[in-house]
Design a protein around this motif. Structure first.
Motif, short mmCIF file in Angstrom:
data_model
loop_
_atom_site.label_atom_id
_atom_site.label_comp_id
_atom_site.label_asym_id
_atom_site.label_seq_id
_atom_site.Cartn_x
_atom_site.Cartn_y
_atom_site.Cartn_z
N PHE A 128 0.81 -1.21 0.00
CA PHE A 128 0.00 0.00 0.00
C PHE A 128 0.85 1.27 0.00
N ALA A 129 2.11 1.17 0.42
CA ALA A 129 2.95 2.37 0.54
C ALA A 129 3.11 3.09 -0.80
N SER A 130 3.34 2.33 -1.85
CA SER A 130 3.54 2.94 -3.16
C SER A 130 2.23 3.41 -3.78
N ALA A 131 1.10 2.94 -3.26
CA ALA A 131 -0.20 3.27 -3.84
C ALA A 131 -0.92 4.37 -3.07
N ALA A 132 -0.28 4.94 -2.05
CA ALA A 132 -0.91 5.99 -1.26
C ALA A 132 -1.15 7.24 -2.10
N VAL A 133 -2.03 8.12 -1.64
CA VAL A 133 -2.31 9.37 -2.36
C VAL A 133 -1.02 10.13 -2.61
N VAL A 134 -0.18 10.19 -1.58
CA VAL A 134 1.20 10.65 -1.74
C VAL A 134 2.06 9.41 -1.52
N PRO A 135 2.67 8.86 -2.58
CA PRO A 135 3.46 7.65 -2.43
C PRO A 135 4.47 7.78 -1.28
N LEU A 136 4.48 6.76 -0.43
CA LEU A 136 5.16 6.84 0.85
C LEU A 136 6.59 6.30 0.80
N SER A 137 7.54 7.12 1.22
CA SER A 137 8.91 6.63 1.42
C SER A 137 8.90 5.68 2.61
N SER A 138 9.75 4.66 2.57
CA SER A 138 9.69 3.66 3.62
C SER A 138 11.03 2.92 3.72
N ILE A 139 11.14 2.11 4.74
CA ILE A 139 12.28 1.23 4.92
C ILE A 139 11.82 -0.19 4.60
N SER A 140 12.45 -0.79 3.62
CA SER A 140 12.03 -2.10 3.13
C SER A 140 12.67 -3.23 3.94
N GLN A 141 11.85 -4.24 4.24
CA GLN A 141 12.33 -5.47 4.87
C GLN A 141 11.96 -6.66 3.98
N PRO A 142 12.84 -7.65 3.86
CA PRO A 142 12.54 -8.81 3.00
C PRO A 142 11.61 -9.78 3.71
N SER A 143 10.35 -9.40 3.87
CA SER A 143 9.43 -10.14 4.71
C SER A 143 9.22 -11.59 4.28
N ALA A 144 8.96 -11.81 2.99
CA ALA A 144 8.73 -13.19 2.53
C ALA A 144 9.98 -14.04 2.72
N GLN A 145 11.14 -13.46 2.45
CA GLN A 145 12.40 -14.18 2.63
C GLN A 145 12.63 -14.51 4.10
N MET A 146 12.20 -13.63 4.99
CA MET A 146 12.33 -13.90 6.41
C MET A 146 11.52 -15.12 6.80
N GLY A 147 10.29 -15.21 6.28
CA GLY A 147 9.45 -16.37 6.57
C GLY A 147 10.05 -17.66 6.04
N GLN A 148 10.57 -17.61 4.82
CA GLN A 148 11.19 -18.78 4.22
C GLN A 148 12.41 -19.23 5.02
N THR A 149 13.25 -18.27 5.38
CA THR A 149 14.48 -18.60 6.12
C THR A 149 14.16 -19.17 7.49
N ALA A 150 13.13 -18.64 8.14
CA ALA A 150 12.74 -19.15 9.45
C ALA A 150 12.33 -20.62 9.37
#
Length: 346
Positions: free
Chosen positions: A285-307
């Motif tokens: 949703f961050a990139s689709a906001a009315v004002v596209p939102l700057s953010s800090i990215s985390q490799p969430s799917a990769q974290m789940g796989q690695t766990a």
């Protein structure tokens, strides 16, 4: 009519009970033609395997328990998806529990998963559950911490360096010319939140004239962010921050809504011209906001796989060394933090 049994399947397929068991649990050990014959008998008879009985025999189920802080946050659903994909490769499933940042709910899920004899536990802990997880491990249920490092490396963990992430966020805001930063997030009992603030505060201390204000929330939600944003809107212009670093993207979305809607105020608060806004997690949703939102990215799917990978290793070898996997966060710049100079020139 009685429920079909394994013996009924074996008789119908013309094979032994052991062969039926292999088809159900180790099909690679059986010829394709035999697997097909047994599967045909299963379908014809309507046989349903008794997993409860199987758990009693092998000591655990084929399910991995996953407990997250807030299932509404797409960051955690992405972790769950990564875990689910990796678990499926090993013939396992993932059952998701939402602690909702509650020690009581967290404990109930741990009770439930232990009663179900899960294959293993993945958990993003809210309270101090070291002793509880140690007790479960002694009963044959390994555990891996997700989105949190393990104190003293007692358990394996998969996390992101949130101190670095907080530093990246604040440094970017400072580099765009902002000097009055507000950190919006909480509760501070959540380690990820406090680490992000620690990183941001360190970056601010290194810049003369810069300051950081902490606005602590009781939840990392859109609603809590909207309330914090409304409080900022209600201030006199000179008392407002010129940048906001939200502890996650949901909070940032709520803040953005408050700034843009602006209540009954006649003043217009523009993002990023008046107040720059930075989130954390880089959810879709961050990139689709009315004002596209700057953010800090985390490799969430990769974290789940690695766990799940680590969990499978420890299930196979309980004496394996505990692993602490720490991923590096990345800065994603969008319109919500455009440099002030760009707008001054227009």
């Amino acid at each position: 009519m009685s429920t079909p049994s394994v013996h009924d399947v074996a008789k119908s397929a013309g094979v032994s009970v052991g062969t039926v068991s292999n088809v159900l649990n180790h099909p690679h050990k059986v010829s394709p033609s035999t697997v097909e014959r047994v599967q045909s008998a299963i379908e014809t008879l309507g046989f349903i395997r008794n997993d409860a009985a199987r758990q009693l025999r092998v000591g655990h189920s084929q399910t991995i328990g996953l407990v997250v802080l807030d299932v509404r946050n797409p960051f955690f659903t992405d972790i769950a998806r990564g875990a689910e994909d990796k678990a499926a490769e090993g013939g396992l499933t993932v059952t998701l529990g939402n602690s909702d940042e509650s020690i009581e709910r967290e404990a109930k899920y741990l009770d439930l998963f232990e009663q179900q004899r899960v294959y293993g536990m993945l958990i993003s802990p809210y309270g101090d559950i070291t002793d509880r997880l140690e007790s479960m491990r002694k009963r044959g249920i390994p555990a891996v911490l997700v989105d949190r490092e393990s104190p003293n490396s007692t358990f394996s963990s998969v996390s992101v360096d949130d101190i670095v992430g907080g530093k990246l966020a604040a440094t970017h805001l400072l580099e765009t010319g902002r000097r009055r930063i507000a950190f919006v997030g909480g509760p501070m009992a959540i380690r990820q939140v406090s680490d992000r603030l620690t990183g941001a505060s360190g970056a601010v201390r290194n810049v003369p004239g810069a300051s950081i204000e902490v606005i602590e929330l009781d939840a990392l939600s859109v609603i809590a962010g909207r309330a914090a944003g409304a409080d900022i809107v209600a201030r006199a212009p000179e008392d407002r921050p010129d940048a906001i670093f939200a502890a996650n993207d949901l909070v940032a979305m709520g803040v953005l809504q408050a700034l843009l809607m602006n209540g009954s105020s006649t003043a217009v608060i523009r993002v990023p011209e008046d107040i720059a806004l930075m989130g954390y997690d880089d959810i879709d949703f961050a990139s689709a906001a009315v004002v596209p939102l700057s953010s800090i990215s985390q490799p969430s799917a990769q974290m789940g796989q690695t766990a799940v990978e680590i969990l499978l290793e420890e299930a196979a070898n309980p004496d394996a060394d505990r692993r602490q996997v720490v991923f590096a966060p990345k800065l994603v710049i969008r319109d919500s933090t455009a440099p002030r100079t760009e707008h001054l020139q227009k």
